[in-house]
Scaffold this motif. Structure first.
Motif, mmCIF file in Angstrom:
data_model
loop_
_atom_site.group_PDB
_atom_site.id
_atom_site.type_symbol
_atom_site.label_atom_id
_atom_site.label_comp_id
_atom_site.label_asym_id
_atom_site.label_seq_id
_atom_site.Cartn_x
_atom_site.Cartn_y
_atom_site.Cartn_z
ATOM 1 N N LYS A 71 4.137 110.047 -14.399
ATOM 2 C CA LYS A 71 4.289 109.653 -12.995
ATOM 3 C C LYS A 71 2.937 109.340 -12.360
ATOM 4 O O LYS A 71 2.805 108.370 -11.608
ATOM 5 C CB LYS A 71 5.007 110.758 -12.218
ATOM 6 N N SER A 72 1.937 110.158 -12.670
ATOM 7 C CA SER A 72 0.625 109.942 -12.056
ATOM 8 C C SER A 72 -0.011 108.645 -12.547
ATOM 9 O O SER A 72 -0.783 108.013 -11.816
ATOM 10 C CB SER A 72 -0.300 111.130 -12.346
ATOM 11 N N MET B 59 1.400 106.175 -10.155
ATOM 12 C CA MET B 59 0.897 106.411 -8.801
ATOM 13 C C MET B 59 -0.568 106.021 -8.654
ATOM 14 O O MET B 59 -0.995 105.557 -7.598
ATOM 15 C CB MET B 59 1.093 107.878 -8.418
ATOM 16 N N LYS B 60 -1.357 106.191 -9.721
ATOM 17 C CA LYS B 60 -2.783 105.878 -9.672
ATOM 18 C C LYS B 60 -3.098 104.449 -10.101
ATOM 19 O O LYS B 60 -4.261 104.062 -10.187
ATOM 20 C CB LYS B 60 -3.554 106.861 -10.557
ATOM 21 N N LYS C 82 5.897 107.581 -3.321
ATOM 22 C CA LYS C 82 4.979 106.663 -3.993
ATOM 23 C C LYS C 82 5.610 105.955 -5.188
ATOM 24 O O LYS C 82 5.045 104.991 -5.698
ATOM 25 C CB LYS C 82 3.738 107.426 -4.461
ATOM 26 N N VAL D 57 7.004 112.913 -4.828
ATOM 27 C CA VAL D 57 6.546 111.706 -5.516
ATOM 28 C C VAL D 57 7.382 110.482 -5.164
ATOM 29 O O VAL D 57 6.950 109.348 -5.379
ATOM 30 C CB VAL D 57 6.546 111.908 -7.046
ATOM 31 N N SER E 192 4.101 114.999 -18.529
ATOM 32 C CA SER E 192 3.941 115.297 -17.104
ATOM 33 C C SER E 192 2.987 114.336 -16.409
ATOM 34 O O SER E 192 2.974 114.239 -15.181
ATOM 35 C CB SER E 192 3.436 116.735 -16.926
ATOM 36 N N GLU E 193 2.180 113.596 -17.179
ATOM 37 C CA GLU E 193 1.214 112.667 -16.594
ATOM 38 C C GLU E 193 1.786 111.274 -16.351
ATOM 39 O O GLU E 193 1.124 110.432 -15.742
ATOM 40 C CB GLU E 193 -0.007 112.550 -17.505
ATOM 41 N N LYS F 21 -2.605 103.104 -13.028
ATOM 42 C CA LYS F 21 -2.969 102.957 -14.436
ATOM 43 C C LYS F 21 -1.860 102.277 -15.236
ATOM 44 O O LYS F 21 -2.079 101.860 -16.371
ATOM 45 C CB LYS F 21 -3.272 104.328 -15.048
#
Length: 337
Positions: A233-234, A237-238, A271, A268, A230-231, A240
């Motif tokens: 996508k983030s 987006m962040k 982004k 999402v 689940s992380e 990383k």
């Protein structure tokens, strides 16, 4: 089907230089119980659009055995209750959309059944069931790795594939590095690539894809591997990671049953950008499966849910949520004699 919402890509017929049996070698040592599942899903996945530019491909290296070890404090509901017709379903948050829609059709087809969901992170649900810290009547497992982890501890009475799944490649909105295929992940300007750990189907198959595409040696040192799928996508987006390999359904998913799917320009997708599907020939086919645990309190209710998933209406729902529908088969939902 919903794949029409994905970017238009030229169909590629690049295949690994090894045979299908060789390409699936990392999974054969995990037992023969999933072979029927893989064959059924492979036939469906064969027609999916795939990324162009397949590089020279080589036989996959041996992958680490699936090892679901993610701890979590999130609970899975204890027991399935005593109410007649109540079916408690463990639902990964990314599957909440199609689950909710299928429950709606069951209000007409199976009005006596009370469908109730325990929605949580897929790794949380799998870990709790493996550890015996929770129970349910049905569990929507997001791939073969998750099912096999439960089989190893004797928790699976029955597992039925209900929809095919695949891998997708995402980048930041606007695709600043011009990534067009999995081969581009080896480029020097790509500094970090996010994939899940191999204790999930999306991570296990991402490793297979990178190795079969011949880019593992160039990508391994720049992998960013979050604890949970689940992380992924983030991470993009962040900033990383420059790209991530995800479940192909992730960009349209919602986390509450009854919500409408995310469309272009929503959530999402404002982004992130969907580059397209990764060639299914590069990794072991996997499927969304309904698992009936050995300690299910209402297995008959779980079977009704399986029938709804495999019905024509259920398969259309999965297609609408970007899953790959299986050919509806009335016999497929019946327990083996």
């Amino acid at each position: 089907m919903a794949s029409g919402r994905r970017p238009t890509l030229t169909q590629s017929f690049c295949r690994p230089s090894t045979s299908r049996a060789s390409a699936a070698q990392p999974s054969t040592r995990r037992g023969n119980t999933m072979r029927t599942t893989l064959l059924a899903v492979a036939l469906t996945l064969a027609g999916v659009l795939v990324l162009t530019g397949c590089p020279g491909q080589r036989a996959p290296e041996e992958l680490a055995s699936p090892d679901p070890t993610l701890p979590s404090e999130q609970p899975i509901a204890e027991g399935s209750g005593e109410g007649l017709g109540r079916v408690l379903t463990a639902v990964p948050c990314g599957v909440a959309g199609p689950y909710g829609d299928i429950c709606e059709i069951m209000k007409t087809t199976d009005p006596a059944i009370d469908m109730q969901a325990d929605v949580a992170n897929t790794m949380v649900l799998n870990r709790k069931l493996v550890d015996g810290k929770g129970s349910c009547d049905a569990y929507l497992a997001m791939g073969n790795v998750e099912v096999e982890a439960l089989e190893k501890v004797g928790k699976v009475a029955r597992a039925v594939p209900v929809a095919g799944m695949g891998l997708g490649l995402i980048v930041a909105k606007g695709n600043p590095l011009g990534i067009k295929s999995i081969a581009d992940l080896a480029n020097d300007n790509v500094k970090a690539v996010a994939i899940a750990r191999p204790n999930s189907s999306v991570g296990f198959c991402a490793e297979q894809a990178l190795k079969n595409a011949g880019v593992w040696s160039a990508v391994e040192a720049k992998l960013a591997r979050p604890d949970a799928p689940s992380e992924l996508k983030s991470f993009v987006m962040k900033g990383k990671a420059d790209a991530a390999i995800i479940y192909n359904t992730c960009l349209v998913e919602v986390h509450t049953p009854g919500q409408q799917r995310q469309e272009e320009g929503q959530g999402v997708s404002t982004k992130l950008q969907d580059v397209g599907l990764i060639d299914q020939q590069l990794y072991e086919p996997f499927s969304l499966q309904v698992v009936v645990p050995t300690d299910a309190q209402n297995p008959a209710g779980a079977e009704a849910f399986i029938r709804a998933c495999l019905s024509e209406a259920g398969q259309k729902i999965f297609a609408d949520w970007s899953y790959i529908p299986l050919k509806p088969d009335a016999e497929a939902g019946k327990p083996e004699a």
